[in-house]
Design an enzyme around this catalytic site. Structure first.
Site, PDB file in Angstrom:
ATOM      1  N   ASP A   9       0.879  -1.158   0.000  1.00 44.87           N
ATOM      2  CA  ASP A   9       0.000   0.000   0.000  1.00 44.87           C
ATOM      3  C   ASP A   9       0.930   1.225   0.000  1.00 44.87           C
ATOM      4  OD1 ASP A   9      -2.387   1.592   0.554  1.00 44.87           O
ATOM      5  OD2 ASP A   9      -1.574   1.793   2.573  1.00 44.87           O
ATOM      6  N   LEU A  10       0.441   2.385  -0.340  1.00 43.95           N
ATOM      7  CA  LEU A  10       1.323   3.571  -0.375  1.00 43.95           C
ATOM      8  C   LEU A  10       1.193   4.422   0.897  1.00 43.95           C
ATOM      9  CD1 LEU A  10       3.308   5.386  -1.994  1.00 43.95           C
ATOM     10  CD2 LEU A  10       1.296   6.602  -2.830  1.00 43.95           C
ATOM     11  N   ASP A  11       0.039   5.106   0.997  1.00 47.73           N
ATOM     12  CA  ASP A  11      -0.143   6.056   2.101  1.00 47.73           C
ATOM     13  C   ASP A  11      -0.147   5.326   3.444  1.00 47.73           C
ATOM     14  OD1 ASP A  11      -0.520   8.308   0.378  1.00 47.73           O
ATOM     15  OD2 ASP A  11      -2.532   7.614  -0.042  1.00 47.73           O
ATOM     16  N   THR A  17       2.010   9.886   4.215  1.00 52.69           N
ATOM     17  CA  THR A  17       1.046  10.836   3.651  1.00 52.69           C
ATOM     18  C   THR A  17      -0.311  10.743   4.328  1.00 52.69           C
ATOM     19  OG1 THR A  17       0.954   9.178   1.943  1.00 52.69           O
ATOM     20  CG2 THR A  17       1.909  11.293   1.321  1.00 52.69           C
ATOM     21  N   LYS A  45      -8.895   5.775   6.087  1.00 55.65           N
ATOM     22  CA  LYS A  45      -7.641   5.259   5.522  1.00 55.65           C
ATOM     23  C   LYS A  45      -7.915   4.178   4.482  1.00 55.65           C
ATOM     24  CE  LYS A  45      -4.500   6.322   9.301  1.00 55.65           C
ATOM     25  NZ  LYS A  45      -3.647   5.785  10.364  1.00 55.65           N
ATOM     26  N   SER A 114      -2.510   0.754  -4.307  1.00 56.58           N
ATOM     27  CA  SER A 114      -2.957   1.932  -3.552  1.00 56.58           C
ATOM     28  C   SER A 114      -4.296   2.452  -4.067  1.00 56.58           C
ATOM     29  CB  SER A 114      -1.902   3.041  -3.691  1.00 56.58           C
ATOM     30  OG  SER A 114      -2.408   4.277  -3.240  1.00 56.58           O
ATOM     31  N   ALA A 115      -5.089   3.003  -3.162  1.00 53.28           N
ATOM     32  CA  ALA A 115      -6.370   3.611  -3.558  1.00 53.28           C
ATOM     33  C   ALA A 115      -6.174   5.004  -4.127  1.00 53.28           C
ATOM     34  CB  ALA A 115      -7.283   3.690  -2.331  1.00 53.28           C
ATOM     35  N   SER A 116      -4.971   5.550  -3.977  1.00 49.84           N
ATOM     36  CA  SER A 116      -4.756   6.964  -4.322  1.00 49.84           C
ATOM     37  C   SER A 116      -4.555   7.213  -5.809  1.00 49.84           C
ATOM     38  CB  SER A 116      -3.539   7.488  -3.558  1.00 49.84           C
ATOM     39  OG  SER A 116      -3.298   8.822  -3.935  1.00 49.84           O
ATOM     40  N   ASN A 118      -3.053   9.845  -6.632  1.00 54.98           N
ATOM     41  CA  ASN A 118      -1.796  10.615  -6.619  1.00 54.98           C
ATOM     42  C   ASN A 118      -0.577   9.714  -6.435  1.00 54.98           C
ATOM     43  OD1 ASN A 118      -2.797  13.482  -6.637  1.00 54.98           O
ATOM     44  ND2 ASN A 118      -3.902  12.731  -4.853  1.00 54.98           N
ATOM     45  N   LYS A 145     -11.046  -0.239  -2.028  1.00 54.01           N
ATOM     46  CA  LYS A 145     -10.900  -1.131  -0.873  1.00 54.01           C
ATOM     47  C   LYS A 145     -12.067  -0.859   0.070  1.00 54.01           C
ATOM     48  CE  LYS A 145      -5.887  -0.413  -1.109  1.00 54.01           C
ATOM     49  NZ  LYS A 145      -4.715   0.237  -0.491  1.00 54.01           N
ATOM     50  N   GLU A 169      -0.260  -3.407   4.561  1.00 53.22           N
ATOM     51  CA  GLU A 169      -1.361  -2.425   4.632  1.00 53.22           C
ATOM     52  C   GLU A 169      -1.455  -1.737   5.998  1.00 53.22           C
ATOM     53  OE1 GLU A 169      -3.945  -0.688   3.805  1.00 53.22           O
ATOM     54  OE2 GLU A 169      -4.148  -1.172   1.703  1.00 53.22           O
ATOM     55  N   ASP A 170      -1.814  -0.461   5.983  1.00 51.45           N
ATOM     56  CA  ASP A 170      -2.012   0.261   7.253  1.00 51.45           C
ATOM     57  C   ASP A 170      -3.494   0.516   7.547  1.00 51.45           C
ATOM     58  OD1 ASP A 170      -2.406   2.247   5.225  1.00 51.45           O
ATOM     59  OD2 ASP A 170      -2.118   3.794   6.756  1.00 51.45           O
TER      60      ASP A 170
HETATM   61  P1  B16 Z   1      -6.482  10.293  -3.419  1.00 50.71           P
HETATM   62  P2  B16 Z   1      -3.598   4.130   0.115  1.00 50.71           P
HETATM   63  C1  B16 Z   1      -5.486   6.021   0.086  1.00 50.71           C
HETATM   64  O1  B16 Z   1      -4.210   5.593  -0.242  1.00 50.71           O
HETATM   65  C2  B16 Z   1      -5.487   6.805   1.383  1.00 50.71           C
HETATM   66  O2  B16 Z   1      -5.211   5.950   2.481  1.00 50.71           O
HETATM   67  C3  B16 Z   1      -6.834   7.445   1.611  1.00 50.71           C
HETATM   68  O3  B16 Z   1      -6.803   8.231   2.776  1.00 50.71           O
HETATM   69  C4  B16 Z   1      -7.195   8.304   0.388  1.00 50.71           C
HETATM   70  O4  B16 Z   1      -8.486   8.867   0.524  1.00 50.71           O
HETATM   71  C5  B16 Z   1      -7.158   7.427  -0.870  1.00 50.71           C
HETATM   72  O5  B16 Z   1      -5.872   6.856  -1.010  1.00 50.71           O
HETATM   73  C6  B16 Z   1      -7.480   8.214  -2.123  1.00 50.71           C
HETATM   74  O6  B16 Z   1      -6.432   9.119  -2.335  1.00 50.71           O
HETATM   75  O7  B16 Z   1      -7.450  11.297  -2.936  1.00 50.71           O
HETATM   76  O8  B16 Z   1      -5.035  10.770  -3.433  1.00 50.71           O
HETATM   77  O9  B16 Z   1      -6.877   9.643  -4.730  1.00 50.71           O
HETATM   78  O10 B16 Z   1      -3.500   4.093   1.596  1.00 50.71           O
HETATM   79  O11 B16 Z   1      -4.534   3.095  -0.482  1.00 50.71           O
HETATM   80  O12 B16 Z   1      -2.240   4.165  -0.561  1.00 50.71           O
HETATM   81 MG    MG Z   2      -2.735   3.244   3.387  1.00 51.07          MG
END
Ligand code: B16
Ligand code: MG
Length: 218
Positions: A9-11, A17, A45, A114-116, A118, A145, A169-170
C-alpha cells in the site's frame, strides 16, 4: 528460487502521507461545520476520495448537491497536493528502503496496490518508481478497498496466484481487501486497529529480514 508478489500500500506504509490526507479532510470538514476524531479518521484510511467525503458528510448529517460534492473533492485534493509538493526521499517511512532492497535482491516481485490517484507522482518524488514491477492505483480500479480489485490486478500483472501474494497495509479496509483476495495480510501499524491481519508490525523497523525470508519460502 520462489518468487512471491509483495504488494505495498502507499499512504501510511511507504510514506507518511496519511497525516496529509487527515489534515486536508479535516480542514475541509471544519469549513462545512463538521469535525471528526483521529479514531474516525481510521475509517478514511485506504478509502477512495468519493467514499471518504460521503462518510464525512454522514458524520456531520450533511448533504451536498453533485456540483458542490465535486467541488469539495477538488478542494481537498488541491490542499493535499499542496502538502505533498515538497516531498522528497527523506519522507520514506523507516526501513522501507531496507525491505524494498532486500526483496529486490531476492528477485521478488514488488508491486503497488494503492487507492490513491496521486500514487505515481509520489513514487517519483520518492525516487522509487523503478523498483516496482507493477503499479496499480486509484486510476486503475473502479471499486475501492475493501473491494480486492486493486490487489488482484497487481497479482495479475505479475502473473502471481493470490496465495503467493503478500499485502502490506495500514488500513482496516486494505486488510479486509487482502483477505477477500485470498492473500497473506500484514498490518503495518496499531495491532488493536488492524487485528484482522494475519501478521502485524508497528512499522518496518520491527520486521526482520528473517521474517521476509519466511514469507518468500512459505
Ligand atoms: P487520493 P492508500 C489512500 O491511499 C489513502 O489511504 C486514503 O486516505 C485516500 O483517501 C485514498 O488513497 C485516495 O487518495 O485522494 O489521493 O486519490 O493508503 O490506499 O495508498
Ligand atoms: Mg494506506
Amino acid at each position: 528460487m520462489k518468487r512471491k508478489c509483495f504488494i505495498f500500500d502507499l499512504d501510511g506504509v511507504i510514506v507518511d502521507t496519511a497525516k496529509y490526507h487527515y489534515q486536508a479532510w479535516r480542514s475541509l470538514a471544519n469549513e462545512l461545520g463538521i469535525d471528526f476524531s483521529v479514531e474516525q479518521n481510521e475509517q478514511l484510511k485506504g478509502v477512495s476520495r468519493i467514499h471518504s467525503l460521503e462518510k464525512i458528510l454522514k458524520w456531520g448529517g450533511r448533504t451536498l448537491n453533485p456540483v458542490e460534492f465535486q467541488n469539495k473533492m477538488n478542494q481537498k485534493n488541491a490542499k493535499y497536493i499542496e502538502y505533498i509538493s515538497d516531498m522528497n526521499t527523506m519522507e520514506l517511512l523507516p526501513d522501507v528502503d531496507r525491505v524494498l532492497k532486500y526483496l529486490t535482491n531476492k528477485e521478488q516481485y514488488i508491486t503497488l496496490g494503492s487507492a490513491s490517484k496521486n500514487a505515481r507522482p509520489i513514487l517519483d518524488k520518492l525516487k522509487i518508481t523503478g523498483l516496482f514491477d507493477a503499479i496499480v492505483d486509484g486510476n486503475d480500479v473502479s471499486e475501492a478497498k475493501p473491494n480486492p480489485d486493486v490487489f488482484l490486478k497487481a497479482a495479475q500483472q505479475t502473473k502471481s496466484k493470490a496465495k503467493n501474494c503478500i499485502v502490506f497495509e495500514d488500513s482496516v479496509a486494505g486488510i479486509q481487501a487482502a483477505k477477500k483476495a485470498g492473500m497473506i495480510s500484514v498490518g503495518i501499524g496499531d495491532q488493536r486497529i488492524l487485528h484482522e491481519a494475519q501478521y502485524n508490525f508497528q512499522n518496518f523497523t520491527f520486521m526482520s529480514n528473517n521474517f521476509l525470508e519466511q514469507l518468500i519460502n512459505k
